[in-house]
Design a protein around this motif. Structure first.
Motif, mmCIF file in Angstrom:
data_model
loop_
_atom_site.group_PDB
_atom_site.id
_atom_site.type_symbol
_atom_site.label_atom_id
_atom_site.label_comp_id
_atom_site.label_asym_id
_atom_site.label_seq_id
_atom_site.Cartn_x
_atom_site.Cartn_y
_atom_site.Cartn_z
ATOM 1 N N MET A 1 0.826 -1.209 0.000
ATOM 2 C CA MET A 1 0.000 0.000 0.000
ATOM 3 C C MET A 1 0.857 1.254 0.000
ATOM 4 N N SER A 2 1.908 1.236 0.824
ATOM 5 C CA SER A 2 2.774 2.423 0.907
ATOM 6 C C SER A 2 3.451 2.698 -0.431
ATOM 7 N N SER A 3 3.784 1.616 -1.175
ATOM 8 C CA SER A 3 4.421 1.815 -2.485
ATOM 9 C C SER A 3 3.465 2.511 -3.455
ATOM 10 N N PHE A 4 2.184 2.105 -3.453
ATOM 11 C CA PHE A 4 1.221 2.741 -4.353
ATOM 12 C C PHE A 4 0.961 4.188 -3.942
ATOM 13 N N VAL A 5 0.938 4.452 -2.638
ATOM 14 C CA VAL A 5 0.774 5.838 -2.162
ATOM 15 C C VAL A 5 1.931 6.704 -2.650
ATOM 16 N N MET A 6 3.164 6.170 -2.553
ATOM 17 C CA MET A 6 4.336 6.931 -2.998
ATOM 18 C C MET A 6 4.311 7.173 -4.500
ATOM 19 N N ILE A 7 3.904 6.151 -5.277
ATOM 20 C CA ILE A 7 3.867 6.309 -6.737
ATOM 21 C C ILE A 7 2.827 7.362 -7.133
ATOM 22 N N ILE A 8 1.642 7.326 -6.501
ATOM 23 C CA ILE A 8 0.608 8.321 -6.808
ATOM 24 C C ILE A 8 1.069 9.719 -6.394
ATOM 25 N N ASN A 9 1.725 9.833 -5.222
ATOM 26 C CA ASN A 9 2.268 11.125 -4.787
ATOM 27 C C ASN A 9 3.328 11.641 -5.750
ATOM 28 N N SER A 10 4.142 10.724 -6.287
ATOM 29 C CA SER A 10 5.182 11.156 -7.235
ATOM 30 C C SER A 10 4.556 11.743 -8.494
ATOM 31 N N PHE A 11 3.452 11.145 -8.965
ATOM 32 C CA PHE A 11 2.759 11.704 -10.137
ATOM 33 C C PHE A 11 2.168 13.079 -9.810
ATOM 34 N N TYR A 12 1.659 13.235 -8.576
ATOM 35 C CA TYR A 12 1.129 14.534 -8.139
ATOM 36 C C TYR A 12 2.252 15.582 -8.087
ATOM 37 N N PHE A 13 3.401 15.191 -7.537
ATOM 38 C CA PHE A 13 4.556 16.094 -7.464
ATOM 39 C C PHE A 13 5.031 16.466 -8.872
ATOM 40 N N LYS A 18 6.288 20.013 -7.757
ATOM 41 C CA LYS A 18 6.475 20.254 -6.327
ATOM 42 C C LYS A 18 7.661 19.445 -5.817
ATOM 43 N N GLU A 19 8.199 19.912 -4.694
ATOM 44 C CA GLU A 19 9.254 19.174 -4.003
ATOM 45 C C GLU A 19 9.254 19.578 -2.528
ATOM 46 N N ILE A 20 9.727 18.675 -1.680
ATOM 47 C CA ILE A 20 9.784 18.939 -0.234
ATOM 48 C C ILE A 20 11.245 18.856 0.203
ATOM 49 N N TYR A 21 11.676 19.889 0.918
ATOM 50 C CA TYR A 21 13.056 19.954 1.403
ATOM 51 C C TYR A 21 13.015 20.111 2.923
ATOM 52 N N LEU A 22 13.518 19.128 3.657
ATOM 53 C CA LEU A 22 13.491 19.148 5.125
ATOM 54 C C LEU A 22 14.910 19.171 5.667
ATOM 55 N N GLU A 23 15.156 20.041 6.639
ATOM 56 C CA GLU A 23 16.472 20.108 7.284
ATOM 57 C C GLU A 23 16.303 19.932 8.787
ATOM 58 N N LEU A 40 12.464 15.249 -1.035
ATOM 59 C CA LEU A 40 11.478 14.427 -1.744
ATOM 60 C C LEU A 40 10.993 15.173 -2.974
ATOM 61 N N ASP A 41 11.202 14.588 -4.142
ATOM 62 C CA ASP A 41 10.610 15.095 -5.374
ATOM 63 C C ASP A 41 9.996 13.907 -6.113
ATOM 64 N N TRP A 42 9.507 14.116 -7.316
ATOM 65 C CA TRP A 42 8.814 13.033 -8.032
ATOM 66 C C TRP A 42 9.755 11.862 -8.309
ATOM 67 N N MET A 43 11.041 12.171 -8.556
ATOM 68 C CA MET A 43 11.990 11.114 -8.897
ATOM 69 C C MET A 43 12.248 10.202 -7.693
ATOM 70 N N GLY A 44 12.516 10.799 -6.530
ATOM 71 C CA GLY A 44 12.782 10.014 -5.334
ATOM 72 C C GLY A 44 11.563 9.211 -4.894
ATOM 73 N N LEU A 45 10.374 9.856 -4.929
ATOM 74 C CA LEU A 45 9.150 9.161 -4.517
ATOM 75 C C LEU A 45 8.822 7.986 -5.430
ATOM 76 N N LEU A 46 9.014 8.199 -6.750
ATOM 77 C CA LEU A 46 8.708 7.132 -7.706
ATOM 78 C C LEU A 46 9.656 5.956 -7.524
ATOM 79 N N PHE A 47 10.931 6.258 -7.337
ATOM 80 C CA PHE A 47 11.921 5.189 -7.144
ATOM 81 C C PHE A 47 11.643 4.436 -5.845
#
Length: 561
Positions: A1-13, A18-23, A40-47
């Motif tokens: 389930m988490s993999s499908f959530v990440m893939i869908i989020n990557s398409f949204y990004f 969009k991208e998220i940068y946390l420090e 986190l950007d679309w590339m990292g989330l999709l991978f």
């Protein structure tokens, strides 16, 4: 389930750019902030989504494949640690956090390669971990060098740094780290040796984790590296691709053939990356992860049914005994070849056409196209031996698909993705479709090479199958190619012999020689002798007292007179 959530989020990004940068601030070191960076950007989330999905299928597969193992829970925990290390590497653009994931991958891969605890596994594990330590050392040096630039977050090293000597040195170190992890020449020898690991480990390593870490690091670092750094890497990856393709045509170990296939595809990814196709390299990385995981899972099911036999010469006509497994294997094999309209076609055809648009000499074109033909050749050879050839094992056997229903479920979880994911991702990832204008002959040249490679594989099978013992030249070629052009001898045995010999002499003459004589052994002997003397005194105390008393009286009498 988490993999499908990440893939869908990557398409949204991707759609929303969009991208998220946390420090997370940790501490200051010499006016340089030490921070944990999560990016986190679309590339990292999709991978990450692909890694999680493939690993979930492999965990399900492992529960059946490793069911006879006493320590199955420990095995699964090691695999989870492996996936976690890859996640750590994907999520960060900070050298220190990447090193943590990088070292985690190297350490856990060593533990998993030596999992069966025999001499072959131990040697393969040592070769794997020592080859990867070169890349780890290069990353450590890159951390030290990047301290001069004020940050370990390499996403901040942009175009104006290109002429900087530090950036050039940093690029060389990152490239060295990437080619050790992705097993490019001259570090290729560890990849086939790592096949001593259990098959689920091989499936995870060769699809989406360990060997793809180097390519992923290069994709992330592409924006700040000078173009001149990629010229040498281009030729290294091209020769690796060519060498792996040829060697796979002369190999008889099923898992090693698929491992050399991985090496060939990694060479193709880095080759296309070096000429600027960053998104294409990432696209092929994702598609390759799917069909290579499925290919290893099918190979594992066959090896499981053959009671551990991996030699393809003993297999044959398995489509009669194991039709479902052979169907999955054939689909993944065809995707690897780039057969239209399976998933591998969408990435490989784009790569070849983009390569045809670039301006290179005849040698480079020949190497690249010939390597693609060799991919089809060894795939056809594999099919010939396993699916259509003669069955050469025991006539009394019990080969069927019913022995491994859990494995089949996990394999069928990947088959639909291997068929359809290439077209789906090509529509989603490339907002503007690639429109490549080529002459008619060059457009069809890829298809022509595929058919020529398939025919070459079929003819080579006939020659080796029937005439190998009669043709000495082919036999010598098979020995040379099967040993990866003697690269293991040059890069492994040739390099480590003198160091190992020196350590042996040091161990024999110093550790077990002088240090033993004057150290622990000599000290023990001294204590032993003195304690024996004291014990002798304590055992003979009555005689001793009488003797001392006699001597005392004699001395007194002597002094009196």
């Amino acid at each position: 389930m988490s993999s499908f959530v990440m893939i869908i989020n990557s398409f949204y990004f991707l759609a929303g750019d969009k991208e998220i940068y946390l420090e997370f601030y940790l501490m200051n070191l010499n006016s340089m902030p030490m921070v944990y960076v999560g990016y986190l950007d679309w590339m990292g989330l999709l991978f990450m989504g692909f890694v999680l999905f493939i690993s979930s299928m492999i965990f399900k597969y492992s529960s059946s494949y490793m069911s006879g193992d006493l320590y199955l829970k420990r095995f699964i925990m090691l695999m989870i640690l492996f996936v976690f290390s890859m996640m750590l590497l994907i999520m960060s653009l900070n050298f220190i956090i990447i090193l943590l994931g990088w070292d985690g991958l190297g350490l856990v891969s060593y533990i998993l390669v030596v999992y069966y605890q025999n001499v072959k596994s131990y040697n393969a594990g040592k070769l794997t971990v020592l080859s990867n330590r070169v890349g780890d050392a290069a990353l450590l040096l890159s951390i030290a060098l990047s301290s001069n630039l004020g940050s370990w977050n390499f996403m901040f090293y942009k175009e104006f740094f290109n002429d900087n000597l530090i950036i050039k040195s940093l690029s060389m170190l990152v490239i060295l780290a990437a080619i050790t992890k992705s097993a490019q020449i001259p570090f290729s020898s560890w990849l086939p040796a790592a096949m001593a690991a259990p098959t689920p480990v091989s499936s995870l390593v060769h699809s989406s984790t360990l060997v793809t870490a180097g390519v992923y690091l290069l994709i992330r670092s592409f924006s700040w590296m000078p173009e001149s750094m990629f010229k040498l890497l281009f030729y290294i990856s091209l020769i690796t691709m060519f060498m792996a393709g040829i060697c796979a045509n002369f190999e008889f170990d099923l898992k090693k053939i698929i491992a050399l296939s991985t090496l060939s595809q990694l060479g193709m990814m880095i080759t296309i990356l070096c000429i600027g196709g960053v998104e294409l390299a990432f696209f092929h990385l994702l598609i390759h992860a799917l069909f290579k995981a499925l290919l290893f899972m099918c190979a594992g099911a066959m090896i499981h049914n053959f009671s551990g036999c991996q030699d393809i010469r003993y297999m044959g006509f398995l489509m009669k005994y194991m039709p479902l497994t052979c169907t999955c294997m054939n689909i993944s094999n065809m995707a690897l070849c780039g057969l239209p309209f399976l998933s591998g076609f969408y990435s490989k055809d784009l790569i070849v056409e983009m390569f045809s648009m670039s301006v290179y000499n005849f040698f480079v074109y020949f190497m690249f196209y010939f390597s693609i033909g060799l991919t089809v050749s060894y795939s056809m050879r594999l099919s010939y031996y396993i699916l259509f050839g003669d069955f050469n094992l025991l006539s009394l056997n019990y080969l069927n698909d019913n022995n491994n229903l859990t494995m089949l479920k996990s394999m069928f979880g990947l088959v639909l993705f291997v068929i359809f994911m290439g077209s789906c991702l090509s529509w989603i990832l490339f907002s503007t479709p690639y429109y490549i204008m080529l002459p008619f002959f060059m457009k069809l040249f890829t298809l022509f090479i595929i058919f020529i490679g398939g025919y070459l594989g079929y003819e080579m099978n006939n020659v080796f199958y029937f005439y190998k013992s009669k043709i000495l030249l082919f036999y010598k070629m098979s020995v040379f190619m099967g040993n990866m052009w003697w690269f293991p001898i040059l890069s492994t045995y040739g390099m480590n012999f003198y160091f190992l010999y020196l350590s042996k002499m040091y161990y024999k003459n110093i550790d077990q020689g002088w240090l033993e004589f004057y150290g622990s052994s000599g000290l023990i002997n001294l204590i032993k002798k003195s304690s024996q003397g004291m014990q002798l005194l304590s055992r003979n105390h009555l005689k001793l007292i009488l003797f001392i008393s006699l001597m005392y009286f004699m001395i007194l009498i002597f002094l009196w007179f």
